[in-house]
Design a protein around this motif. Sequence first.
Motif, mmCIF file in Angstrom:
data_model
loop_
_atom_site.group_PDB
_atom_site.id
_atom_site.type_symbol
_atom_site.label_atom_id
_atom_site.label_comp_id
_atom_site.label_asym_id
_atom_site.label_seq_id
_atom_site.Cartn_x
_atom_site.Cartn_y
_atom_site.Cartn_z
ATOM 1 N N ALA A 163 41.104 30.935 26.174
ATOM 2 C CA ALA A 163 41.546 32.320 25.992
ATOM 3 C C ALA A 163 42.981 32.344 25.481
ATOM 4 N N LYS A 164 43.213 33.047 24.399
ATOM 5 C CA LYS A 164 44.554 33.136 23.829
ATOM 6 C C LYS A 164 45.412 34.170 24.542
ATOM 7 N N ASN A 165 44.853 35.378 24.720
ATOM 8 C CA ASN A 165 45.655 36.469 25.282
ATOM 9 C C ASN A 165 45.064 37.128 26.526
ATOM 10 N N TYR A 166 43.722 37.295 26.549
ATOM 11 C CA TYR A 166 43.111 38.083 27.611
ATOM 12 C C TYR A 166 41.853 37.417 28.164
ATOM 13 N N ILE A 167 41.570 37.731 29.426
ATOM 14 C CA ILE A 167 40.317 37.355 30.074
ATOM 15 C C ILE A 167 39.780 38.603 30.772
ATOM 16 N N LEU A 168 38.509 38.877 30.551
ATOM 17 C CA LEU A 168 37.858 40.032 31.173
ATOM 18 C C LEU A 168 36.784 39.521 32.130
ATOM 19 N N VAL A 169 36.892 39.918 33.390
ATOM 20 C CA VAL A 169 35.974 39.437 34.426
ATOM 21 C C VAL A 169 35.312 40.628 35.115
ATOM 22 N N ALA A 170 34.003 40.532 35.321
ATOM 23 C CA ALA A 170 33.274 41.525 36.123
ATOM 24 C C ALA A 170 32.437 40.771 37.146
ATOM 25 N N VAL A 171 32.616 41.143 38.413
ATOM 26 C CA VAL A 171 31.902 40.489 39.513
ATOM 27 C C VAL A 171 31.506 41.546 40.544
ATOM 28 N N PRO A 172 30.506 41.243 41.376
ATOM 29 C CA PRO A 172 30.169 42.174 42.461
ATOM 30 C C PRO A 172 31.380 42.395 43.365
ATOM 31 N N TYR A 173 31.571 43.633 43.787
ATOM 32 C CA TYR A 173 32.744 43.998 44.571
ATOM 33 C C TYR A 173 32.419 43.982 46.064
ATOM 34 N N ARG A 174 33.118 43.095 46.786
ATOM 35 C CA ARG A 174 32.957 42.983 48.243
ATOM 36 C C ARG A 174 31.480 42.954 48.626
ATOM 37 N N GLU A 175 30.762 42.133 47.920
ATOM 38 C CA GLU A 175 29.310 42.063 48.110
ATOM 39 C C GLU A 175 28.937 41.518 49.489
ATOM 40 N N ASP A 226 37.049 40.502 45.561
ATOM 41 C CA ASP A 226 37.737 41.785 45.609
ATOM 42 C C ASP A 226 38.954 41.668 44.694
ATOM 43 N N LEU A 227 39.790 42.694 44.635
ATOM 44 C CA LEU A 227 40.929 42.673 43.722
ATOM 45 C C LEU A 227 41.865 41.517 44.032
ATOM 46 N N GLU A 228 42.152 41.284 45.306
ATOM 47 C CA GLU A 228 43.079 40.210 45.688
ATOM 48 C C GLU A 228 42.573 38.850 45.221
ATOM 49 N N LYS A 229 41.279 38.597 45.350
ATOM 50 C CA LYS A 229 40.732 37.311 44.923
ATOM 51 C C LYS A 229 40.746 37.189 43.406
ATOM 52 N N ASN A 230 40.468 38.285 42.722
ATOM 53 C CA ASN A 230 40.493 38.235 41.261
ATOM 54 C C ASN A 230 41.891 37.981 40.719
ATOM 55 N N LYS A 268 45.820 30.787 36.789
ATOM 56 C CA LYS A 268 47.225 30.521 37.111
ATOM 57 C C LYS A 268 48.190 31.049 36.061
ATOM 58 N N ASP A 269 47.769 31.117 34.779
ATOM 59 C CA ASP A 269 48.668 31.548 33.714
ATOM 60 C C ASP A 269 48.365 32.961 33.220
ATOM 61 N N PHE A 270 47.536 33.698 33.945
ATOM 62 C CA PHE A 270 47.181 35.066 33.594
ATOM 63 C C PHE A 270 47.422 35.964 34.803
ATOM 64 N N GLN A 271 47.734 37.220 34.522
ATOM 65 C CA GLN A 271 47.889 38.189 35.595
ATOM 66 C C GLN A 271 47.048 39.432 35.307
ATOM 67 N N VAL A 272 46.574 40.081 36.354
ATOM 68 C CA VAL A 272 45.758 41.283 36.205
ATOM 69 C C VAL A 272 46.642 42.440 35.748
ATOM 70 N N ILE A 307 33.605 45.061 40.403
ATOM 71 C CA ILE A 307 35.016 45.189 40.045
ATOM 72 C C ILE A 307 35.217 44.488 38.712
ATOM 73 N N ILE A 308 35.907 45.176 37.804
ATOM 74 C CA ILE A 308 36.235 44.627 36.491
ATOM 75 C C ILE A 308 37.749 44.441 36.434
ATOM 76 N N THR A 309 38.191 43.258 36.070
ATOM 77 C CA THR A 309 39.627 42.996 35.967
ATOM 78 C C THR A 309 39.966 42.441 34.584
ATOM 79 N N LEU A 310 41.021 42.973 33.999
ATOM 80 C CA LEU A 310 41.536 42.488 32.730
ATOM 81 C C LEU A 310 42.797 41.684 33.004
ATOM 82 N N HIS A 311 42.776 40.422 32.592
ATOM 83 C CA HIS A 311 43.877 39.497 32.834
ATOM 84 C C HIS A 311 44.596 39.219 31.508
ATOM 85 N N LYS A 312 45.914 39.219 31.532
ATOM 86 C CA LYS A 312 46.712 38.937 30.340
ATOM 87 C C LYS A 312 47.570 37.688 30.560
#
Length: 270
Positions: free
Chosen positions: A128-140, A164-168, A173-177, A261-266
């Motif tokens: 990934a150059k700039n972004y990572i998009l993750v979707a996972v079940p939320y607090r399943e 959950d958001l904290e785990k995502n 290590k080099d990306f942040q939500v 939960i969908i998280t966009l990481h940059k």
Amino acid sequence: MNNELNYYENKDLWPKERYLKNDLELKRFMQCADMIPGCVTSLLDVGTGNGAFISYLETQNKPINYLGVERSKAAIECRVCKSDILRGSIDNLQFEDHSFDLVSALEVIEHLPYINYNKCLTEIERVAKNYILVAVPYREKRKNVKCFYCGCHFNPIYHMRSFDLEKNEELFKDFQVINYKIVTREVYAWSFLIGFNLSNIFIKKNVMPDYSLCPQCGFSGSLISSNINLQSSPPSLPAKPSYFKELLKSIWPKKEQEVWIITLHKRFKT
């Protein structure tokens, strides 16, 4: 591991209708698509399955080059997108570093076994150059079924962990939500007034569904419905009194249930 691999070679997991004609799945696709930054021109969808998410993106007519990677041969054979899907594993992506503006992993990382979980996350981050998009079940709240043959308890859809958001926020290590969304659905609030789920009265929760495959012995849930000759009869579902259920539906309150939960990481570090 062989049984885990075989699970995804079941073509019944990859019908077009399951994703592109399912309102809830389309809601997830829409919200994921809305989070893709306008500057993105190349997108790699890892664990793309039959390419349903890419197919949805293709209808949006955005100037983005799409590519999918999928391990399952059966899923690729059921491809629903126009873009290419390469056969490969997330733990060994055959691309140079920073090859794609955005890498998406939708309903993927909750399936990753312990043995290669960290390696897969590292590979996603690497390409990934700039972004990572993750979707996972939320607090399943995962529910296991019991193998009819060997008695092993396992998750029938091979979900290995909850998020959950904290785990995502700790995934890369080099990306942040920088953005997130919670996808919800409207459900009947069976537990709203009485404190327990009335559906438990009517549905036996530990029966193996047809698509399930025991990771320990390889027994398939489809063998139960095929009436194969076993030492004892498979468990049967109790009869569901539809008239009572429909009456409850007409008077019972509804609520919004958090599903994904969908998280966009940059990338913040090169």
